[in-house]
Design an enzyme around this catalytic site. Structure first.
Site, PDB file in Angstrom:
ATOM      1  N   ASP A 145       0.840  -1.190   0.000  1.00  0.00           N
ATOM      2  CA  ASP A 145       0.000   0.000   0.000  1.00  0.00           C
ATOM      3  C   ASP A 145       0.881   1.249   0.000  1.00  0.00           C
ATOM      4  O   ASP A 145       2.000   1.240   0.534  1.00  0.00           O
ATOM      5  CB  ASP A 145      -0.885   0.036   1.251  1.00  0.00           C
ATOM      6  N   ARG A 146       0.366   2.314  -0.548  1.00  0.00           N
ATOM      7  CA  ARG A 146       1.124   3.562  -0.641  1.00  0.00           C
ATOM      8  C   ARG A 146       1.613   4.039   0.721  1.00  0.00           C
ATOM      9  O   ARG A 146       2.741   4.514   0.867  1.00  0.00           O
ATOM     10  CB  ARG A 146       0.246   4.635  -1.294  1.00  0.00           C
TER      11      ARG A 146
END
Length: 334
Positions: A145-146
């Site tokens: 995930d970012r």
């Protein structure tokens, strides 16, 4: 490497399959080679017969072999894709945890997407390709995930990419994260085995929730949890955190979207700083107290080397911005 590289001009091209690409499905080979071309278009030109192998028709699931010559019809990229090619991502190197001739492991910082898309012009992989123009191949093995920091694997050879992705798919790797959660995690709660269901918000943003065992769209998801440390709440947050915080070692046996975040939140112990599934009032107070991001870090990865088969254990130390909240842990294997 297949020759030649993909140019933006609309013209017939011929790609020659190299030894490393032998055995790949045609569709997967073309999706990797024709960067910027939508998958739907790749399948369309295969089905229509416009793609030829050694002058004959070929199917999407056919395996390519060394020396095969593939005819690729003229493909005009969208203006958006052409603009990206004319204005590439800025070059950027990332901290390297491990590297040899077949793959590398980097320590991805939080706030950086692993690749472009969904409103993000570029990510780690595009920046690294610009920073390493001499590299024959750089491909993401998996994703983070970012807002998650930590270990991210990038293949330098197609054979390594396949071998590593096979390990992830067959659940032969051990991926362990460090997560700081609200409250006192019960030490007896060690296995979260709950299916997850993806859905979209009204604005099109993706979300995930725990669902029932009989949900036909539910995805089998297993998360293993171990208490690493009990973290007392800062004095200013004592009323919001009467039980303090808990640092967890979280190992995922399945790699579902937002799996750790959803499983921990559903258990009543959301991750500190999680802006999607967290305690939003607590997050605001944590920000004021100095925690500026979600405390989820891809800490340890156990795998087999894609060439030698030897056992590897990689670690990414806890980033500086999370250290004050880690209870003295550093992430060096402790």
């Amino acid at each position: 490497m297949s020759q030649p590289a993909n140019p933006p001009a609309a013209a017939v091209r011929h790609l020659t399959v190299d030894e490393e690409s032998a055995g790949q499905r045609l569709d997967n080979f073309l999706i990797r080679e024709l960067k910027g071309v939508p998958k739907s278009h790749v399948y369309r030109i295969i089905r229509s017969g416009e793609v030829r192998r050694n002058k004959g028709r070929v199917s999407a699931d056919d395996r390519v072999e060394t020396g095969d010559v593939l005819r690729i019809p003229p493909i005009r990229l969208s203006a958006q894709v052409e603009a990206k090619q004319l204005n590439p991502a800025p070059p950027r190197q990332f901290p390297v945890v491990f590297e040899d001739e077949s793959f590398l492991a980097i320590d991805k910082p939080a706030g950086v997407a692993v690749h472009g898309g969904s409103g993000v012009s570029f990510g780690v992989i595009e920046q690294m390709r610009q920073a390493r123009p001499e590299a024959r191949l750089l491909e993401l093995v998996h994703r983070l995930d970012r807002e998650t920091s930590g270990l991210l694997l990038i293949a330098k050879k197609k054979s390594a990419l396949k071998a590593l992705q096979d390990q992830f798919r067959e659940r032969e790797t051990g991926k362990t994260y460090l997560a700081l959660v609200k409250g006192t995690w019960p030490a007896r709660l060690k296995v979260l085995d709950q299916p997850l269901h993806k859905y979209l918000l009204a604005d099109g943003e993706r979300r995930v929730k725990v669902t029932t065992k009989d949900d036909p769209d539910g995805m089998h998801s297993v998360t293993l949890v171990k208490v690493a440390a009990r973290i007392p709440a800062p004095a200013a947050l004592a009323s919001l955190l009467p039980e303090g915080l808990t640092l967890l070692e979280v190992t995922i046996k399945t790699g579902r979207t937002h799996q750790i975040r959803v499983h921990l939140s559903h258990a009543g112990h959301p991750i500190a700083g999680d802006d999607k599934y967290g305690d939003f009032e607590l997050n605001r107070q944590l920000t004021r107290a100095g925690l500026k991001r979600m405390f989820l870090h891809a800490w340890r990865l156990r795998l087999s080397h894609p060439v030698t088969g030897g056992a590897l254990e990689l670690h990414a130390e806890i980033p500086d911005e999370l250290q004050p909240w880690s209870g003295g842990r550093t992430g060096k294997g402790d």
